[in-house]
Scaffold this active site. Structure first.
Site, PDB file in Angstrom:
ATOM      1  N   ASP A 219     -23.915  16.775 -10.599  1.00 50.07           N
ATOM      2  CA  ASP A 219     -24.295  17.656  -9.482  1.00 50.07           C
ATOM      3  C   ASP A 219     -25.600  17.164  -8.863  1.00 50.07           C
ATOM      4  O   ASP A 219     -26.658  17.257  -9.492  1.00 50.07           O
ATOM      5  CB  ASP A 219     -24.444  19.089 -10.018  1.00 50.07           C
ATOM      6  CG  ASP A 219     -24.617  20.113  -8.914  1.00 50.07           C
ATOM      7  OD1 ASP A 219     -25.338  19.823  -7.934  1.00 50.07           O
ATOM      8  OD2 ASP A 219     -24.046  21.211  -9.036  1.00 50.07           O
ATOM      9  N   HIS A 309     -15.352  18.878  -1.429  1.00 51.75           N
ATOM     10  CA  HIS A 309     -16.721  19.343  -1.229  1.00 51.75           C
ATOM     11  C   HIS A 309     -17.645  18.212  -0.767  1.00 51.75           C
ATOM     12  O   HIS A 309     -18.440  18.389   0.153  1.00 51.75           O
ATOM     13  CB  HIS A 309     -17.252  19.960  -2.531  1.00 51.75           C
ATOM     14  CG  HIS A 309     -18.667  20.435  -2.439  1.00 51.75           C
ATOM     15  ND1 HIS A 309     -18.995  21.675  -1.968  1.00 51.75           N
ATOM     16  CD2 HIS A 309     -19.843  19.815  -2.737  1.00 51.75           C
ATOM     17  CE1 HIS A 309     -20.315  21.820  -1.985  1.00 51.75           C
ATOM     18  NE2 HIS A 309     -20.855  20.710  -2.450  1.00 51.75           N
TER      19      HIS A 309
END
Lengths: 399, 211
Positions: A219, A309
């Site tokens: 992330d 995403h």
């Protein structure tokens, strides 16, 4: 009473002196605080960071293992003058605590110590700029995030007039610093919410790494690197004036439905973000830090799905604009005895309205991850510029 | 070098150099020519940090309180804190806690508080502190107090110090009287300090400064 001989640069703190009783002498400690450390560098448990600089601490540094986000609301009587007193009070606390010294008047001085890699970042919510005398100082683009279709916002995790982001390599240092800062703020502001999270910014070999959220995804791979021109343009407020060196922060509490996520095949999980789970590399190949190839096709379909995403958040899809994101994993007691898991998502950018809001609208409309994610909290803050030795938080606008 | 905990009114006034500092430079310069650089006249190397004043709001005797801080001597010569003053206090003294006849008592320090070159002194509750007396107004947490510290080299430091709540029992440094037998009859244990008995025990030189 005189001091015991010791190296003047030895960093022992004043605790030994406190234990000695009445009169006390200690090796120099304040001097060590002024040491100019690198603003950007590996974050290790043995770090003591400087509170001074163009920017506050806690932004460019790698995320520590434990971070707490604390929002407070100004009391009705707190005007701009009182806010200045609070900022000077907090500045003193921040300088002492980051150096590993007890905060002035600390009731638990033994909990302060150096090498905790402690950082404290202070921000002001939009309502602060409604105070008489500050209405002209509102940073460009500072606004609450408009409602998104997938939001299920709760008041208890949203908004706030003041923000503290307190991070360290151990949770005790974080809890102690938060307690002192909130206690000292009592004459001026009351606690609104606290949200704590954790992060592992180290790879399996112990070297600094991007870290993973609770979906297992690497992330933050596409983040601009602190110290680069792209980072500076993305993060620091551009207009000259009191806010130079400041930034804005969007906080989103994002609940992750791990039970549903666990039922999805790994191929679908990877397709939803556009990156490989083992190493965060784009599905179009290369390594984690390589850029996505948004034009690549595989078997007649985009190799990075249109709803992935990483595609939707890519600068090419956002007029070249970026954000600088940080994440904190959290678990909490959820409804009906279930555990809530999620991500405290922090987005730093120069201008929320220009950079964050359009990107969030695009993600809200199309992001495949929406199937498993729900925002339950939202808050925005102007993160004050840094301060110099002898200066204080907000002195460029309040003095 | 300047204190970060405190809010100097401006960087210019953080250290006011007096005659003593110039004298100090003159003395050290006798030894070697390098000494001039080692002890610049505009900076005697005393740094004050972590200063705070205990709030009086809600205390038994709001007419007095203590100021606490760390004082580091980064210079080459020993320095003494010899006095202090504040616009909020009618009188300011340097106090210490000491064992007298088996009891911990607070008393005015004869002379100053020495800060050895290369070392620091911590003024804290239960230890040496700056005693603010004759306060006209209550000091509430969140207030700020101006404080001037006077050092033996003739320098002064002007500070603006935050007022903080201190929840530890008041008697920790508000120990009544110099001796247990001198408690005023109505004073609760750990309550208001018996200033009369304390003054009577430490009269000499009190008005002319410690030196």
């Amino acid at each position: 009473m005189t001091g015991t001989p010791s190296s003047r640069r030895q960093f022992l703190g004043y605790l030994g002196a406190a234990a000695a009783g009445a009169a006390a002498s200690a090796p120099l400690t304040a001097a060590a605080v002024g040491q100019e450390g690198p603003e950007v560098g590996p974050s290790t448990p043995m770090s003591t960071r400087t509170p001074y600089g163009d920017h506050q601490s806690g932004i460019t540094e790698p995320t520590q293992r434990f971070v707490e986000l604390v929002a407070l609301d100004l009391l009705p009587d707190t005007d701009a003058d009182a806010l200045g007193r609070l900022m000077r009070l907090w500045t003193g606390d921040v300088v002492s605590l980051m150096a590993g010294r007890p905060a002035p008047g600390d009731t638990a001085p033994e909990l302060a110590g150096p090498n905790a890699d402690l950082t404290v970042t202070v921000g002001w919510g939009p309502r602060v700029f409604d105070l008489p005398g500050l209405s002209g100082a509102r940073p460009a683009g500072l606004q609450e995030i408009p409602p998104m279709r997938h939001d299920r916002l709760e008041d208890r995790w949203s908004r706030g007039d003041l923000l503290l982001v307190v991070g360290a390599h151990d949770g005790t240092s974080v809890a102690h610093a938060v307690r002192r800062l909130v206690a000292d703020a009592a004459p001026f502001a009351a606690l609104r919410w606290r949200q704590s999270g954790f992060w592992n910014g180290f790879g399996k070999d112990g070297s600094p790494a991007t870290g993973r959220n609770l979906f297992g995804q690497v992330d933050g791979s596409a983040n601009p690197s602190p110290g680069t021109e792209v980072f500076d343009e993305t993060v620091w407020a551009s207009e000259p004036g009191w806010f130079a060196g400041g930034t804005t922060l969007v906080l989103r509490r994002i609940v992750m439905d791990l039970d549903e996520w666990d039922t999805v095949t790994r191929a679908e999980q990877e397709a939803s973000i556009g990156r490989r789970l083992p190493d965060g590399a784009p599905l179009t190949g290369g390594t984690e830090k390589d850029d996505l190839d948004l034009t690549a096709f595989e078997d007649g379909r985009p190799a990075i799905a249109l709803r992935a995403h990483a595609r939707l958040a890519h600068p090419q899809m956002n007029n070249g604009l970026r954000i600088f994101r940080k994440g904190l994993n959290y678990t909490a007691d959820g409804a009906s005895g279930r555990t809530e898991s999620g991500l405290l998502f922090l987005s730093f950018q120069a201008d929320i309205a220009r950079q964050f809001v359009p990107m969030q609208h695009r993600l809200d409309m199309h992001d495949a991850l929406n199937e498993w994610t729900t925002a339950t909290g939202s808050a925005v803050f102007a993160v004050l510029p840094g301060f110099r030795e002898g200066g204080w938080l907000g002195d460029t606008v309040l003095s | 070098m300047s204190s970060t905990l405190l809010r100097p009114r401006s960087t210019r006034t953080l250290r006011i150099v007096g005659l003593g500092a110039a004298l100090l430079v003159g003395l050290t310069a006798c030894g070697t020519s390098e000494a001039d650089e080692a002890a610049p006249a505009e900076d005697t190397g005393v740094a004050v940090s972590d200063a705070w004043v205990r709030a009086t709001a809600g205390t038994d005797d709001p007419s007095m309180t203590g100021a606490f801080m760390a004082i580091d001597n980064e210079g080459e010569e020993n320095v003494e804190l010899v006095g202090a003053s504040s616009p909020v206090a009618g009188k300011v003294e340097l106090h210490e806690m000491a064992m007298v006849d088996g009891s911990m008592v607070m008393r005015r320090i004869e002379g100053g508080i020495e800060i050895e070159a290369g070392f620091g002194q911590v003024l804290m509750p239960g230890g040496n502190h700056v005693m603010l007396m004759g306060l006209e107004d209550e000091l509430a947490p969140g207030d700020e107090v101006d404080l001037v510290l006077e050092f033996s080299d003739g320098t002064e430091q002007q500070l603006t110090v935050p007022v903080k709540e201190f929840t530890e029992e008041e008697g920790h440094y508000h120990e009544p009287g110099t001796e247990p037998g001198h408690h005023p009859s109505g004073s609760p244990s750990g309550g208001a300090m018996d200033m009369d008995s304390m003054d009577s025990g430490a009269e000499e030189g009190s008005e002319d400064g410690p030196r």
